[in-house]
Design a protein around this motif. Structure first.
Motif, PDB file in Angstrom:
ATOM      1  N   ARG A 114       0.826  -1.215   0.000  1.00  0.00           N
ATOM      2  CA  ARG A 114       0.000   0.000   0.000  1.00  0.00           C
ATOM      3  C   ARG A 114       0.862   1.268   0.000  1.00  0.00           C
ATOM      4  NH1 ARG A 114      -5.317   1.526   2.111  1.00  0.00           N
ATOM      5  NH2 ARG A 114      -5.737  -0.641   2.670  1.00  0.00           N
ATOM      6  N   TYR A 115       1.986   1.212   0.694  1.00  0.00           N
ATOM      7  CA  TYR A 115       2.791   2.406   0.898  1.00  0.00           C
ATOM      8  C   TYR A 115       3.882   2.572  -0.155  1.00  0.00           C
ATOM      9  CZ  TYR A 115       0.199   1.592   5.048  1.00  0.00           C
ATOM     10  OH  TYR A 115      -0.848   1.339   5.887  1.00  0.00           O
ATOM     11  N   ASP A 116       4.447   1.459  -0.601  1.00  0.00           N
ATOM     12  CA  ASP A 116       5.536   1.521  -1.571  1.00  0.00           C
ATOM     13  C   ASP A 116       5.023   1.583  -3.009  1.00  0.00           C
ATOM     14  OD1 ASP A 116       8.187   1.401  -2.528  1.00  0.00           O
ATOM     15  OD2 ASP A 116       8.021  -0.765  -2.810  1.00  0.00           O
ATOM     16  N   SER A 122       1.169  -2.287 -10.388  1.00  0.00           N
ATOM     17  CA  SER A 122       2.361  -1.442 -10.219  1.00  0.00           C
ATOM     18  C   SER A 122       3.486  -1.897 -11.147  1.00  0.00           C
ATOM     19  CB  SER A 122       2.841  -1.494  -8.768  1.00  0.00           C
ATOM     20  OG  SER A 122       3.385  -2.766  -8.467  1.00  0.00           O
ATOM     21  N   TYR A 123       4.369  -0.982 -11.469  1.00  0.00           N
ATOM     22  CA  TYR A 123       5.559  -1.334 -12.250  1.00  0.00           C
ATOM     23  C   TYR A 123       6.427  -2.316 -11.463  1.00  0.00           C
ATOM     24  CZ  TYR A 123       4.422   2.454 -15.484  1.00  0.00           C
ATOM     25  OH  TYR A 123       3.797   3.248 -16.409  1.00  0.00           O
ATOM     26  N   LYS A 124       6.491  -2.131 -10.148  1.00  0.00           N
ATOM     27  CA  LYS A 124       7.297  -3.020  -9.313  1.00  0.00           C
ATOM     28  C   LYS A 124       6.763  -4.455  -9.385  1.00  0.00           C
ATOM     29  CE  LYS A 124       9.183  -3.446  -4.630  1.00  0.00           C
ATOM     30  NZ  LYS A 124       9.259  -2.801  -3.283  1.00  0.00           N
ATOM     31  N   TYR A 350      -5.953  17.335   5.503  1.00  0.00           N
ATOM     32  CA  TYR A 350      -4.647  16.773   5.139  1.00  0.00           C
ATOM     33  C   TYR A 350      -3.659  16.889   6.297  1.00  0.00           C
ATOM     34  CZ  TYR A 350       0.155  16.982   3.336  1.00  0.00           C
ATOM     35  OH  TYR A 350       1.512  16.808   3.164  1.00  0.00           O
ATOM     36  N   ASP A 351      -2.907  15.818   6.496  1.00  0.00           N
ATOM     37  CA  ASP A 351      -1.757  15.850   7.397  1.00  0.00           C
ATOM     38  C   ASP A 351      -0.759  14.827   6.868  1.00  0.00           C
ATOM     39  OD1 ASP A 351       0.011  15.084   9.672  1.00  0.00           O
ATOM     40  OD2 ASP A 351      -1.228  16.541  10.755  1.00  0.00           O
ATOM     41  N   GLU A 352       0.458  15.264   6.680  1.00  0.00           N
ATOM     42  CA  GLU A 352       1.455  14.385   6.063  1.00  0.00           C
ATOM     43  C   GLU A 352       1.807  13.181   6.937  1.00  0.00           C
ATOM     44  OE1 GLU A 352       5.628  16.536   7.453  1.00  0.00           O
ATOM     45  OE2 GLU A 352       4.898  16.820   5.402  1.00  0.00           O
ATOM     46  N   ASN A 353       1.478  13.241   8.234  1.00  0.00           N
ATOM     47  CA  ASN A 353       1.833  12.151   9.142  1.00  0.00           C
ATOM     48  C   ASN A 353       0.713  11.136   9.354  1.00  0.00           C
ATOM     49  OD1 ASN A 353       4.465  13.190   9.784  1.00  0.00           O
ATOM     50  ND2 ASN A 353       3.445  14.770  11.003  1.00  0.00           N
ATOM     51  N   TRP A 354      -0.440  11.364   8.757  1.00  0.00           N
ATOM     52  CA  TRP A 354      -1.541  10.420   8.939  1.00  0.00           C
ATOM     53  C   TRP A 354      -1.229   9.093   8.245  1.00  0.00           C
ATOM     54  CZ3 TRP A 354      -5.986  14.389   7.795  1.00  0.00           C
ATOM     55  CH2 TRP A 354      -6.213  15.144   8.956  1.00  0.00           C
ATOM     56  N   HIS A 355      -1.649   8.020   8.875  1.00  0.00           N
ATOM     57  CA  HIS A 355      -1.391   6.662   8.379  1.00  0.00           C
ATOM     58  C   HIS A 355      -2.242   6.411   7.136  1.00  0.00           C
ATOM     59  CE1 HIS A 355      -0.837   2.359   8.262  1.00  0.00           C
ATOM     60  NE2 HIS A 355      -0.102   2.371   9.358  1.00  0.00           N
ATOM     61  N   LYS A 356      -1.570   6.118   6.037  1.00  0.00           N
ATOM     62  CA  LYS A 356      -2.286   5.932   4.768  1.00  0.00           C
ATOM     63  C   LYS A 356      -3.289   4.789   4.828  1.00  0.00           C
ATOM     64  CE  LYS A 356      -1.418   5.285  -0.184  1.00  0.00           C
ATOM     65  NZ  LYS A 356      -0.405   4.924  -1.194  1.00  0.00           N
ATOM     66  N   GLY A 357      -2.996   3.815   5.673  1.00  0.00           N
ATOM     67  CA  GLY A 357      -3.857   2.632   5.725  1.00  0.00           C
ATOM     68  C   GLY A 357      -5.236   2.860   6.303  1.00  0.00           C
ATOM     69  N   VAL A 358      -5.441   3.982   7.007  1.00  0.00           N
ATOM     70  CA  VAL A 358      -6.743   4.189   7.656  1.00  0.00           C
ATOM     71  C   VAL A 358      -7.470   5.443   7.165  1.00  0.00           C
ATOM     72  CG1 VAL A 358      -5.983   2.964   9.729  1.00  0.00           C
ATOM     73  CG2 VAL A 358      -5.799   5.452   9.633  1.00  0.00           C
ATOM     74  N   PHE A 377      -6.477  13.378   3.049  1.00  0.00           N
ATOM     75  CA  PHE A 377      -5.183  13.284   2.372  1.00  0.00           C
ATOM     76  C   PHE A 377      -4.060  12.988   3.365  1.00  0.00           C
ATOM     77  CE2 PHE A 377      -7.364  15.670  -0.933  1.00  0.00           C
ATOM     78  CZ  PHE A 377      -6.729  15.289  -2.112  1.00  0.00           C
ATOM     79  N   THR A 378      -3.049  12.292   2.864  1.00  0.00           N
ATOM     80  CA  THR A 378      -1.795  12.141   3.588  1.00  0.00           C
ATOM     81  C   THR A 378      -0.651  12.130   2.585  1.00  0.00           C
ATOM     82  OG1 THR A 378      -0.638  10.876   5.297  1.00  0.00           O
ATOM     83  CG2 THR A 378      -1.767   9.610   3.582  1.00  0.00           C
ATOM     84  N   LYS A 379       0.575  12.153   3.086  1.00  0.00           N
ATOM     85  CA  LYS A 379       1.754  12.140   2.202  1.00  0.00           C
ATOM     86  C   LYS A 379       2.033  10.697   1.795  1.00  0.00           C
ATOM     87  CE  LYS A 379       5.117  14.784   0.508  1.00  0.00           C
ATOM     88  NZ  LYS A 379       6.311  15.185   1.273  1.00  0.00           N
ATOM     89  N   SER A 380       2.334  10.493   0.535  1.00  0.00           N
ATOM     90  CA  SER A 380       2.688   9.169   0.027  1.00  0.00           C
ATOM     91  C   SER A 380       3.838   9.347  -0.963  1.00  0.00           C
ATOM     92  CB  SER A 380       1.486   8.515  -0.656  1.00  0.00           C
ATOM     93  OG  SER A 380       1.825   7.230  -1.158  1.00  0.00           O
ATOM     94  N   GLY A 381       5.058   9.131  -0.486  1.00  0.00           N
ATOM     95  CA  GLY A 381       6.222   9.386  -1.325  1.00  0.00           C
ATOM     96  C   GLY A 381       6.329  10.868  -1.598  1.00  0.00           C
ATOM     97  N   ASP A 382       6.444  11.223  -2.881  1.00  0.00           N
ATOM     98  CA  ASP A 382       6.536  12.645  -3.234  1.00  0.00           C
ATOM     99  C   ASP A 382       5.185  13.217  -3.652  1.00  0.00           C
ATOM    100  OD1 ASP A 382       6.258  11.234  -5.559  1.00  0.00           O
ATOM    101  OD2 ASP A 382       7.903  12.203  -6.635  1.00  0.00           O
TER     102      ASP A 382
END
Length: 563
Positions: A114-116, A122-124, A350-358, A377-382
């Motif tokens: 979910r985070y990566d 995904s390309y990965k 929005y808060d960049e520190n919020w857990h993306k999973g929830v 919203f939260t931060k996810s990579g760039d």
């Protein structure tokens, strides 16, 4: 809450159905409101059958998908079963992997991080397939918009079969087969399958070669029923039959992973509601807090003792998830207050520190509080990633489409979606989303609607009615639990608030001094004053059973009360 009473059906139709089914007016009315007008339609509704399922080959590209998988099995090719990290995705992967494992040893699973990697193909994941010599990827519950990624895989000699149920864009990925009943060029009769449902149709098509019918594949329906409940698809048509038989499997002979999850549940029989609130959150928690692979491992494990060990971990993930989403919800509510945004047409936080999973759960919680289209919203990579939730009657997918110049990527449904955008576009997007919703939403949709099926008197409520209503299950979108309204109710005098912080309301109701029935209103403790001093009031409720100390009695579960 605004109460809306559904229109009464045509009286001649009500009388005809009462006669043909030998039921009372209330039951006939409920059936007609659900589009059931004849004896045969009622028989199909009350007694779902495998005959209700459509031929899987009616789905566009099904023949191509079957041909490619059969070729892969015959040539001992490596097949990668790829799915999203939520309940629909992980159950889909567990279903397809479990079935293909009976046909070939050359099959493995892949759930993106979910985070990566984020949502979908995904390309990965494609690079993983190339590095490990997989020549065929079967993508489930995702892929309908993965145009560039499917092209990337094709350059590497990797074929794709897509099994999705999300709305396509104007261009369909150049895969070997794209199974999606929502394709405009797909004539499959039922459009509301979940991702796991599409996967089930594919294994039904594959099984025809072995002269197997859907009934021979019933052991997979515990997964399908779980996905149907968790993904909030309409429980009508095929979904009703699939959920009906899936619940039977869950309650009789489910897989070890499911048994391990429900081992501590003190219930004789699980309903679709139990699936949604007990099984689904635990499966979801793996992808939210750790990795979706843990859910697939649990759901495909054949040894109960091992499954029980995995279930302990899953349960801990769910506990962590509850604590995290509670904290973030509180922070988001403070942000809305601090920004003076309580009176907007939308909620965007929005808060960049919020857990993306929830953030999806938090979006749902905020929607419950302010009842308006919501994005968290939260931060996810760039980039910034968000989960969107809507209110009943408003298409948030269309609203996001109208803001697409500020969005990098988005996808989803009418009521739930996900998106990513660049940080520098956040404020412009937030302003545009507010403007789009303000211009397009009917203001009445910003007040929660309580749809009432029928008005009845308390003396009409008895065990016979409850038994018939129970046969309306499984309940869900398109066939919700019937809500009734009764006017002129009084409390017998002992009504009180109960539960933690007196959040809930409990009283015994009477209408004409003869009937007495216990009522419980979860979250309605603040309405105690409305029933005090034997004042008359109106109540909206569902009919339920209360089990206490070995005794079983009928009770009313209150939805709302008004003077």
């Amino acid at each position: 809450m605004r109460w809306t009473i559904k229109p009464k059906p045509d009286s001649d139709k009500v009388k005809a159905l009462m006669t043909s089914l030998q039921v009372d007016e209330t039951v006939a009315t409920l059936l007609l409101q659900r589009g059931i007008e004849t004896y045969n339609a009622a028989k199909t509704f009350f007694r779902p059958s495998f005959d209700d399922l459509h031929d899987p080959f009616l789905m566009k590209d099904m023949d191509k998908a079957v041909e490619r998988i059969e070729k892969a099995i015959a040539n001992a090719e490596n097949i990668l079963v790829y799915g999203d990290y939520d309940v629909d995705g992980t159950t889909s992967v567990a279903l397809m992997f479990s079935y293909l494992k009976t046909k070939t040893e050359h099959v493995a699973t892949y759930i993106p991080d979910r985070y990566d990697e984020g949502y979908g193909v995904s390309y990965k994941g494609i690079d993983f397939a190339e590095d490990n010599d997989f020549s065929l990827i079967i993508a489930l519950d995702c892929g309908i918009k993965a145009i560039d990624k499917v092209a990337y895989a094709k350059e590497k000699g990797i074929d794709f079969i897509i099994c999705d149920h999300h709305r396509p864009s104007n261009t369909i990925p150049d895969a070997v087969a794209v199974l999606d009943p929502k394709r405009s060029d797909c004539n499959y009769p039922f459009k509301e399958l979940c991702g796991c449902g599409v996967g089930f149709k594919l294994i039904c098509a594959l099984a025809e070669k072995d002269d197997q019918t859907p009934e021979d594949l019933v052991q997979y329906l515990d997964l399908v029923a779980t996905a149907i409940g968790a993904d909030i698809v309409p429980i009508i048509g095929e979904n009703r039959a699939l959920a009906y038989f899936g619940l039977q499997v869950i309650n009789s002979n489910t897989r070890p992973g499911m048994k391990a999850i429900i081992a501590e549940v003190k219930k004789d029989e699980l309903t679709i509601t139990d699936v949604v609130f007990i099984i689904a959150p635990r499966i979801n928690a793996a992808g939210r807090m750790k990795h979706g692979n843990h859910a697939v491992t649990l759901l495909t494990e054949t040894d109960f003792n091992l499954a029980a060990e995995y279930a302990v971990d899953i349960d801990q993930y769910n506990t962590d998830r509850r604590e995290t989403d509670k904290r973030i919800t509180e922070e988001a509510l403070i942000q809305i207050e601090d920004n003076n945004e309580k009176d907007r047409f939308t909620t965007v936080v929005y808060d960049e520190n919020w857990h993306k999973g929830v953030i999806g759960i938090v979006a749902s919680r905020l929607t419950e509080t302010y009842y308006r289209p919501t994005l968290v919203f939260t931060k996810s990579g760039d980039k910034l990633a968000a989960s969107a939730r809507s209110v009943k009657g408003f298409d948030v997918y269309n609203a996001l489409e109208a803001c697409s110049e500020h969005i990098e990527q988005f996808g989803g449904h009418k009521y739930a979606a996900g998106l990513t955008l660049l940080p520098e576009n956040y404020e412009a997007f937030k302003a545009k989303f507010e403007a789009v919703v303000k211009e397009s939403i009917d203001p009445k949709l910003l007040t929660p609607e309580l749809k009432i099926d029928s008005e009845i008197n308390l003396n009409e409520i008895d065990n016979k009615l409850y038994r018939i209503l129970s046969q309306f299950a499984p309940f869900g979108p398109g066939n919700m639990t019937p809500v009734f309204m009764t006017q002129g109710i009084r409390d017998t005098g002992w009504g009180k608030c109960v539960g933690e912080d007196d959040k809930h309301l409990r009283f015994t109701a009477t209408q004409n001094a003869n009937e007495k029935i216990v009522c419980i209103g979860f979250g309605l403790g603040d309405k105690l004053d409305l029933i005090k001093d034997r004042k008359t009031f109106n109540a909206a409720y569902t009919i339920d059973e209360n089990h206490w100390n070995g005794n079983v009695s009928l009770q009313l579960k209150l939805k709302d009360i008004k003077v």
